[in-house]
Each structure stands twice: as C-alpha cells, then as structure tokens.
Design an enzyme around this catalytic site. Sequence first.
Site, short mmCIF file in Angstrom:
data_model
loop_
_atom_site.label_atom_id
_atom_site.label_comp_id
_atom_site.label_asym_id
_atom_site.label_seq_id
_atom_site.Cartn_x
_atom_site.Cartn_y
_atom_site.Cartn_z
CD GLU A 13 -12.92 0.87 2.96
OE1 GLU A 13 -12.09 0.92 2.04
OE2 GLU A 13 -13.23 -0.18 3.53
CG HIS A 17 -10.90 -1.61 6.80
ND1 HIS A 17 -10.49 -1.76 8.09
CD2 HIS A 17 -9.89 -2.11 6.03
CE1 HIS A 17 -9.29 -2.31 8.11
NE2 HIS A 17 -8.90 -2.54 6.88
CE LYS A 54 -3.88 0.61 4.15
NZ LYS A 54 -5.16 0.46 4.78
CB SER A 61 -9.32 -1.40 1.08
OG SER A 61 -10.38 -1.99 1.77
CG HIS A 69 -7.15 2.31 0.37
ND1 HIS A 69 -6.02 1.53 0.33
CD2 HIS A 69 -7.98 1.72 1.27
CE1 HIS A 69 -6.17 0.50 1.15
NE2 HIS A 69 -7.35 0.60 1.72
CG ASN A 73 -1.85 -1.17 1.25
OD1 ASN A 73 -2.40 -1.53 0.21
ND2 ASN A 73 -2.03 -1.78 2.39
CG ASP A 127 -11.12 4.37 6.59
OD1 ASP A 127 -10.07 4.96 6.25
OD2 ASP A 127 -11.12 3.28 7.19
C1 PLP Z 1 -5.56 -0.12 6.07
C2 PLP Z 1 -6.90 0.37 6.45
C3 PLP Z 1 -7.19 0.72 7.77
C4 PLP Z 1 -6.25 0.44 8.90
O1 PLP Z 1 -5.19 1.32 8.96
P1 PLP Z 1 -3.89 0.88 9.77
O2 PLP Z 1 -3.15 2.13 9.98
O3 PLP Z 1 -3.18 -0.12 8.91
O4 PLP Z 1 -4.37 0.26 11.05
C5 PLP Z 1 -8.40 1.28 8.03
N1 PLP Z 1 -9.33 1.48 7.07
C6 PLP Z 1 -9.09 1.12 5.80
C7 PLP Z 1 -10.13 1.36 4.77
C8 PLP Z 1 -7.88 0.55 5.45
O5 PLP Z 1 -7.66 0.17 4.20
#
Ligand code: PLP
Length: 386
Positions: free
Chosen positions: A174, A131, A237, A178, A206, A45, A203
């Site tokens: 999101e 997620h 990421k 993801s 990405h 990522n 969220d």
């Molecule tokens: C990777 C991810 C997370 C978690 O983030 P981390 O910092 O790895 O704990 C949360 N939400 C989504 C949509 C993700 O892809």
Amino acid sequence: MPDSWIPSTLSALRGRHEERTLQPLPATGPYTTIEGRPMLNLASNDYLGLAHHPDLARAAAASAQQLGTGATASRLVTGDLTLHHQVELELAQLKQCPAALLFGSGYLTSIGVVPALMGRHDLVLADRLAHACLLDGAHLSGAQLRRFRHNDLQHAADLLAQRPAGSRCLIVTESVFSMDGDLAPLSGLARLAADNDAMLLVDEAHATGVFGPAGGGLTCAPDVRPHVTVAMGTLSKALGGYGGYAAGSETLCTLLLNRARSFVFSTALPPTVVAPALAALRLLRDDPELGARLLAKAAHVRARLREAGLDTLQSESQIVPVMLGTNERTMEIAARLRQQGILVGAIRPPTVPPGTARLRLSISAAHTEDDLARAADAIIQAIRES
Ligand SMILES: *Cc1c(COP(=O)(O)O)cnc(C)c1O
C-alpha cells in the site's frame, strides 16, 4: 448437527473480544447521530467529505434519469458505457498513467489483477501489513506468497534474492497503510523492482485524492512512477462513491480486460456509481489543494495526541492510529468516547496483528479544526481515565 461448529466458533470469538457486530447509522457523514445522539464521525474513509457533496448527488440522480440504474451486463458484453471510458480517461490522467480500468470495487480489483499477472511458478512479495485483498489476490493466483517486514527494504531485497530462477516477481504494497497511517518507502521499492526485473503493484486506496499532485497519489513521484506496473485504488474513500480501478500502461489494461476474472465475469458498475466518480474527479482537478489542507488538519490532531504522550505510530497521513494494545481496553475506550459523541474505529485482530489493538481516527476535510481539537482532548482524557 453438521453446523453446530458455527455457534461455538462465534462464542470463541466473543471470548477473545473479537466478535464483530453491525452498527446501523441513520446516515453516514462527518457528523452523524446514533440513537438520537449527535456524533463526530472519526471512523469513515470519506476523507474529503465528497460522499455528501451536492455535485456527486446531482450526477447520480441525473445519470439514473438518463441512463437507468443498472449497467445490465458485463463490460465485455453490452454493459460498456461511454461514461466508463470517460472516468477511466480521467483516472488515468489523475494517476499520470497511459490507461486505467474500472472494477466493481477495490477488493475486486486486487483479486482480479494479481492472478492476471501471476501464476503458480511466480513470486508475490508483499509488505506484512498489506491489505487482505492483496493477499487474497496472491492466494488466488497460486503464486508463492512471501511477506517482508513492514516497510523493510532490506528484508524485501533478501527475499527477492531467493526468487526461483525464471519466475516472475510482483512486489506488493500500500502507499498509505490503512491501519497505521504511515507511508511506504516507494522510492526504495521502485529501485528494488527496477534493479531486479520485478513488477510493482501499489494500492493507493488511502493516498488517492489526498497525496500527490491534485490528489494523484504517491505513485506520481517522478522516481516512482516509471517503475510502478499497477497503481490500483478505490472510488469508495476520498472519491466518496464506490468502485475500484487499476491504472498503468495500455498493454496492462488490455491484458486485464482479457484476463482479470473479476472484470470479465462481473456486471459493469452502474451509471449511478460511475457518474458521481466523474464529478469527484472534476472537483479534485478544480481544487488541487484539497488533500494538502486535509493533511494539515490531520497533522494538528496528531501533534496534540503526541504531546500528550500517546503512541500514534509512524503516521504521516489523515489516518491517525492511537496504539492501546489489548482488545478489551480498545473496546472500552471506544465505547466511552461514543458516549461523549465521538465515533472512532476500534481496530482489533485479525485486522491488525495480535496485541496491537488500537483506535483509528480518520480525519476528514469536512471536520472543523475546533471539533478535531475537542475530540483529541476527549481521547486523551478517556485514555488517561481507563
Ligand atoms: C478499502 C481498501 C480496499 C478495498 O476497496 P473497496 O473499494 O472498499 O473494496 C483495498 N485496499 C486497501 C488498502 C483498502 O484500504
């Protein structure tokens, strides 16, 4: 034996081709090696290639020398550093919000934020593909959790209309999904939230660093921003490091630092993690087109796969799924590609719904156009031969 269920559970997983195993790499990066074999890594990522950027490495090393390796306490005790506030200020600017608050990770952000906002008389409405950490946050809050069909505004509106009188409602999605790489209908969700007196949590794990002005994310759109209660994300990421954040109003962040248990009861991020985040945020500011260039690369790969008749779902981002269906076929094709020096994600349930196992390519700004084109051709061929 009281724990004899453990081996039988594991063998059931194995039987369904769902068992997970660890795969140590000598190093991460867009190009890596496995057992001495060079690999093009399409499974990380690290979208902007910042995890190996010299500015971030220098910042981490210098902060360790100057400030030590541990934050030594939670933020509310004696672990609060000026550096945390600097990053929060720059994150808030990036996300076009008045304030931001750091958490230990993206996961810890979600499981802290949702229960801080919601209680057992309330309603969390989550996209079906949201997620796991968002769903876990909803479960921890004790609120009723209802899930609307993926990106289906009408279904979300229908569920919202059934909300219990007097309840608070939080819509959760999101912005870039993801595992599918498609985008949420944020304008519609923002309107729905505004029309129904609901809060909206997006969220941007990405999207940050990739979409929006200078990588600020999709919540920066003018018709979306005013209706987003929380824009959360991760530093792990596109920002190439580790940690999570929630951005929003000053009062939101004040509430979170009082009420989010994963903030209150956990040690602050160490300087060695926070300093590189600041370096990454400055790189984004200095080169606002980083994300756009990445998206152009990803579009080329997607076009090549689609021309060959492969199903890349509704992907519009740097995440490009190739839908295959069964776990077995997905694992076999991923293994074949690995033998050719191409590392791709093999995504199976429970990460995705049963019957939708797929390859997941994540394109990085650090990949060359030539290597991406070669990889796309190898993927097309491996699927044809399977
Ligand atoms: C990777 C991810 C997370 C978690 O983030 P981390 O910092 O790895 O704990 C949360 N939400 C989504 C949509 C993700 O892809």
